[in-house]
Design an enzyme around this catalytic site. Sequence first.
Site: not given
Ligand SMILES: Cc1cc2nc3c(=O)[nH]c(=O)nc-3n(C[C@H](O)[C@H](O)[C@H](O)COP(=O)(O)OP(=O)(O)OC[C@H]3O[C@@H](n4cnc5c(N)ncnc54)[C@H](O)[C@@H]3O)c2cc1C
Ligand code: SF4
Length: 555
Positions: A55, A304, A340, A497, A524, A527, A530
């Site tokens: 994040s 991601r 978050t 990718c 991979c 993220c 793809c």
């Molecule tokens: C580059 C970037 C910058 C960001 N900046 C900010 C910011 O500054 N402030 C902010 O508030 N938000 C920010 N966000 C968004 C924030 O990170 C997300 O909104 C938040 O993490 C979402 O929480 P979540 O629990 O829904 O999902 P996630 O944080 O994605 O957590 C999902 C979890 O589920 C697990 N999981 C997935 N599928 C499975 C499965 N089938 N079986 C078991 N485990 C699984 C994953 O491994 C992961 O640990 C940012 C996101 C990105 C990518």
């Molecule tokens: S999820 Fe797809 S795009 Fe992301 S790292 Fe893996 S192969 Fe590449």
Amino acid sequence: MSDELPAREAMEFDVVIVGGGPSGLAAAIRLKQISPDASVVIVEKGAEVGAHILSGACVDPIAFDRLLPGWRDEADAPLKTKVKDDRFYMLFGQRALRLPNALMPPLLNNHGAFIVSLGDVCKWLAAKAEALGVEIYPGFAASEVLFGDDGEVVGVATGDMGVGRDGAPKDTFTRGMELRAKYTLFAEGARGHLGKRLLARYDLCKGREPQKFGIGIKELWQVTPDRHHPGLVQHTFGWPLDNKTGGGSFLYHYGENLVAVGFVLHLNYENPYLSPFEEFQRFKTHPLVRRTFTDGKRIGYGARAIAEGGWQSVPKVAFPGGVLIGDDAGFLNVPRIKGTHNAMLSGMLAAEHVAAALAAGRAGDELTDYETGWRSSDVGRDLWKVRNAKPLWSRFGTAVGIGLGGLDMWTNTLGFSFFGTRPHGKPDSACLKPAASCRPIAYPKPDGVLTFDRLSSVYLSNTNHEEDQPVHLQLADPGLQKASEYDVFAGPSARYCPAGVYEWVREDDGPQARMRFVINAQNCVHCKTCDIKDPNGNITWVAPEGGGGPVYPSM
Ligand SMILES: Cc1cc2nc3c(=O)[nH]c(=O)nc-3n(C[C@H](O)[C@H](O)[C@H](O)COP(=O)(O)OP(=O)(O)OC[C@H]3O[C@@H](n4cnc5c(N)ncnc54)[C@H](O)[C@@H]3O)c2cc1C
Ligand code: SF4
């Protein structure tokens, strides 16, 4: 193969939560706060909680205040750096124009927010959940949804371990487990792979706009003390992207000389030659930011997807026996680049409805109050005000769209909009133009000091997968990759990718030359780009063996 396999062991719980991110952990904590006797389990595909969390992150503390009042007095709370300086810039080539904070819609104000490692925050939340009696199983990916006789969700199964690349069991074979529950909460983050199946099975997107996504690529830097300004939050848009390609950067100074720098590129881009990774590398060379990294060291890398569709794209979030929470439902606020707080608030809201249902002796039914309630909750209010920002950027381009989006966020703060609720139009997979109508983009070579290549970057993500396992990036029609992805779109997978998983390799020289599609699945970083951007929707990401993937250091 499954006919010959031994039956899976089954365990029964009141609630199963798929994913140990902020939404899943907040839901688990809230459930145990209300119903201490409920049995609650979280499965997490990362080797440990936080390993797959990537994040920014500048977080709005609203959900922490609600879930854990008193956290501000805890010495070990990993929310330490308060925002002190909040800057927005429009970049033009080598110049930067700072936008006065007074012009910015108040909802974009970051004062009061904290700069954190979300991975560290999740580890801290996991300890709190465990102290309340939540069971957490890291290293286990939920790979299948279990359905009951009436079509309701009754839990999930974790994937089998020790299956070879050819699909045959190896010596190390271990059958997955069935985790059965009265209610299952899906908290997989953006483009959850079980979530995607549930959207299709229950037709949850009916009447909604398509979900939109961005890819966020981030690096973590240790900078020299004289270049560190703890509490500085800086966002940019514009250069290096052209006017019709949406996206922008973030740069957060926090902790002990740490700077989180990243770039979010909207996945509705049109030119298949575009490379989000290289745009990010190029961004770091801008005079506004490049000095930050002089004599510094890059210590982390990852990527991601984020869900960008907002209010009009959130699917129906409840179905028999289960709910979607957090980014799995698409609750991220895109102009704030914050998800978050809504991930946690939606997890808590769902938990309250689950706890009420358990107390009433119910199981396996649809939690309709969660579906009807979220739009009038804090999550809904947060998304409603910004609902037109992304469609206006996409429709009018950066220069005009950002202005109109800003105006709309201002008027929405005052309670009205000139634009109603604007549609998003096409899904991101349908936005690429054929390569023949686009110009190739020449990216500068990395210097290995400020800018880098993909492979040295992936190295910093500590990504590792068991190599002898079925490829977890599945092609529906392998022939279509060459006939369309390569021949029509010039192989964009090799560019979008961020981990160098996809390559088009020339097999022979001369007139017989043949292009072969190579999938380096072990690189991979999960993220999901793809699965979102392939122009034919031909690639499906499924969970690899549990524990595989990145091990992010405090990202
Ligand atoms: C580059 C970037 C910058 C960001 N900046 C900010 C910011 O500054 N402030 C902010 O508030 N938000 C920010 N966000 C968004 C924030 O990170 C997300 O909104 C938040 O993490 C979402 O929480 P979540 O629990 O829904 O999902 P996630 O944080 O994605 O957590 C999902 C979890 O589920 C697990 N999981 C997935 N599928 C499975 C499965 N089938 N079986 C078991 N485990 C699984 C994953 O491994 C992961 O640990 C940012 C996101 C990105 C990518
Ligand atoms: S999820 Fe797809 S795009 Fe992301 S790292 Fe893996 S192969 Fe590449």
